[in-house]
Enzyme design. Sequence first.
Site, PDB file in Angstrom:
ATOM      1  N   SER A   1       0.820  -1.214   0.000  1.00 27.82           N
ATOM      2  CA  SER A   1       0.000   0.000   0.000  1.00 27.82           C
ATOM      3  C   SER A   1       0.855   1.267   0.000  1.00 27.82           C
ATOM      4  O   SER A   1       1.874   1.344   0.677  1.00 27.82           O
ATOM      5  CB  SER A   1      -0.897  -0.001   1.231  1.00 27.82           C
ATOM      6  OG  SER A   1      -1.654   1.183   1.269  1.00 27.82           O
TER       7      SER A   1
ATOM      8  N   CYS B   1       0.755   3.767  10.501  1.00 30.04           N
ATOM      9  CA  CYS B   1       1.248   4.881   9.710  1.00 30.04           C
ATOM     10  C   CYS B   1       1.934   5.897  10.628  1.00 30.04           C
ATOM     11  O   CYS B   1       1.310   6.451  11.528  1.00 30.04           O
ATOM     12  CB  CYS B   1       0.120   5.572   8.944  1.00 30.04           C
ATOM     13  SG  CYS B   1       0.755   6.979   7.998  1.00 30.04           S
TER      14      CYS B   1
ATOM     15  N   THR C   1       8.768   0.032  -1.932  1.00 26.65           N
ATOM     16  CA  THR C   1       9.641   1.050  -2.514  1.00 26.65           C
ATOM     17  C   THR C   1      10.345   0.590  -3.793  1.00 26.65           C
ATOM     18  O   THR C   1      10.610   1.412  -4.685  1.00 26.65           O
ATOM     19  CB  THR C   1      10.680   1.473  -1.450  1.00 26.65           C
ATOM     20  OG1 THR C   1       9.966   1.933  -0.295  1.00 26.65           O
ATOM     21  CG2 THR C   1      11.587   2.573  -1.941  1.00 26.65           C
TER      22      THR C   1
ATOM     23  N   ALA D   1       6.814  11.214   4.056  1.00 24.76           N
ATOM     24  CA  ALA D   1       5.870  11.814   4.991  1.00 24.76           C
ATOM     25  C   ALA D   1       4.629  12.220   4.208  1.00 24.76           C
ATOM     26  O   ALA D   1       4.161  13.339   4.300  1.00 24.76           O
ATOM     27  CB  ALA D   1       6.501  13.021   5.673  1.00 24.76           C
TER      28      ALA D   1
END
Lengths: 304, 259
Positions: A21, A130, A266, A70
């Site tokens: 996600s 998160c 990533t 972020a």
Amino acid sequence: MADLRIKIGSLELRNPVMLASGTCGYGSELEDFMDLSALGAIIVKGTTLEWREGNPYPRMAETAAGMLNAVGLQNKGIDYFEKNIYPRLAEYDTHVIVNVNGNTIEEYVELSRRLDRLQAIPAIELNISCPNVKRGGMIFGTNPSSAREVISAVRKAYSKTLIVKLSPNVTDITEFARISEEEGAEAISLVNTLLGMAIDVKTMKPKLSTITGGLSGPAIKPVALRMVWQAARAVAIPVIGLGGIMNADDALEFIMAGASAVQVGTASFIQPDTAVRVVNGIEKFLVEKDFDSVSRITGIINRI
Amino acid sequence: MKKRVEYLTVTENKKLTDSFFVLKVRSGGGLPEIKPGQFVQALVTDSPSTFLRRPLSVHDVDYKTNTLSLLVQIAGPGTERLSRLVPGETINLLYPLGNSFTLPVTGEKVLLTGGGCGMAPLLYLGRKIKESGVQPHFALGFRNRSRILSYEEFSALGPVWLSTEDGSEGHRGFVTDIPAFRGDKWDKVYSCGPEPMMKAVAALCRQREIFCEVSLENLMACGMGICLCCTVPTTSGNLSSCTDGPVFNINDLKWQTSG
Ligand SMILES: Cc1cc2nc3c(=O)[nH]c(=O)nc-3n(C[C@H](O)[C@H](O)[C@H](O)COP(=O)(O)OP(=O)(O)OC[C@H]3O[C@@H](n4cnc5c(N)ncnc54)[C@H](O)[C@@H]3O)c2cc1C
Ligand SMILES: Cc1cc2nc3c(=O)[nH]c(=O)nc-3n(C[C@H](O)[C@H](O)[C@H](O)COP(=O)(O)O)c2cc1C
Ligand code: FES
């Protein structure tokens, strides 16, 4: 041919490789590079009840073998999702899982209830990890009693497959793994990003607008692998491993440590078809080593 | 246009100044259609501290030889490594990415203005504008005479006005001080360069109600809309610079204060 199929609760996946996600958009962005039906599942962007603009720029800083982000759950909310995105996702020939976020338990519950009604979404991934939001998120995932409360409440509201995504920013990951299992999750996924920061020495300012952010990429792989190994020994439900997987060997490490499935995050930013390469690499390994199925090597390091 | 990941072959690496070079790379299988303003994400190998791809604007395209050029400034280890590529070596590109500039229509008077590595997309834009039958004009700004880049390439396409901060060549000051910029009536202005420069250009254009597009260079991780790191605040909310941009109409931007 090796059997790559795996099961998470009642959900059967074609193979154990998913897109993580927040690193694959809604999947369509990667369709130029690979056939999504070659994957076990895709976990779309972190979703909330309300439309969120996320954090201010700058939201990203490259680090040694990784990056800090972020983003802060920028998404258009469940109404927009249901109306404009869901119909497209329903056409995909792979499982689409939604990553669920909220500020409060009530928001998590309401969102899960909404998603329960969407036929083409067979599972949710409850994100209690998160690190980039002021309220909710990691606060739930790093406090055992809050974690128990939110998982328990969502379990009651959601009838299909529930995956809980754990934060690595805790002292004892097995505690949160056990809580997830006790409260009825069908699987856990770990890890989310590690809380980190970076400073620009030239400007003498933090590189992220939020000062701290989430570290991902190969930099976190050894930590993620250790936590997956610990968690897999602590619970009987399937563990989905992720954190710094760049290729099939990385994924095989997670599987050998006890993961039933893996997610690619990533790595897709650099090589957009990494996930398909991982599928092919796992299959090649199994065939070469004469294993008839991927489940044969799940947690194998604990057996030899 | 379908995006692709491809190894291209370096055919030329020309040093322009101590910190700028032009890299020409050829596609074996043929180039896809590339629009002016689009960019590539270059994979940098053998640079241990370079983890992500590096976004670089398409500087020029030659479909006859299937070659595209990149105008690059050495900013750190990634671009430094690219500056050492030699002909025959390959480079892995993810491209073509991003939106593109809005081309002018016949009869319009257009100005392309930029400075430093921000000039990169303006050459190809100028070429496309010229091909469409409109005359491009250029206003290019540099710190001093020794930093002037690619003057011949630009002047082959149209009139070029120069500005230098120390007055060692052309007009003294910034591009927005160039008399033709202030004096003439422009229908469309396109700009790419350091943020303060683009903001000055935008302010001037806004004041005179001139259509103006700028190409932003926000930090990027993926370049294809999946990470949401390159966010740009706009009048319609936060957009992604890599897919909704990098080209934006100034009226849509809420200029961010860079942190
Ligand atoms: C859409 C787009 C198009 C671009 N086109 C060109 C081009 O045509 N030619 C060119 O030379 N450069 C271009 N850039 C900028 C280029 O991508 C960066 O200079 C490069 O990534 C720096 O990498 P590095 O490893 O050499 O340096 P790094 O060590 O990564 O960075 C060196 C310094 O530059 C800063 N920096 C890095 N990237 C950026 C950025 N995107 N914006 C502002 N500051 C940055 C860093 O904060 C650091 O202080 C473009 C950027 C974008 C987003
Ligand atoms: C830009 C970015 C955005 C992310 N957004 C989310 C998100 O919305 N929800 C979530 O559960 N995880 C999110 N993550 C975490 C990833 O899914 C993953 O857990 C983490 O990056 C570690 O895996 P990796 O090293 O393979 O990337 C995000 C990560 C990145 C880099
Ligand atoms: S750089 Fe990833 S969305 Fe733009």
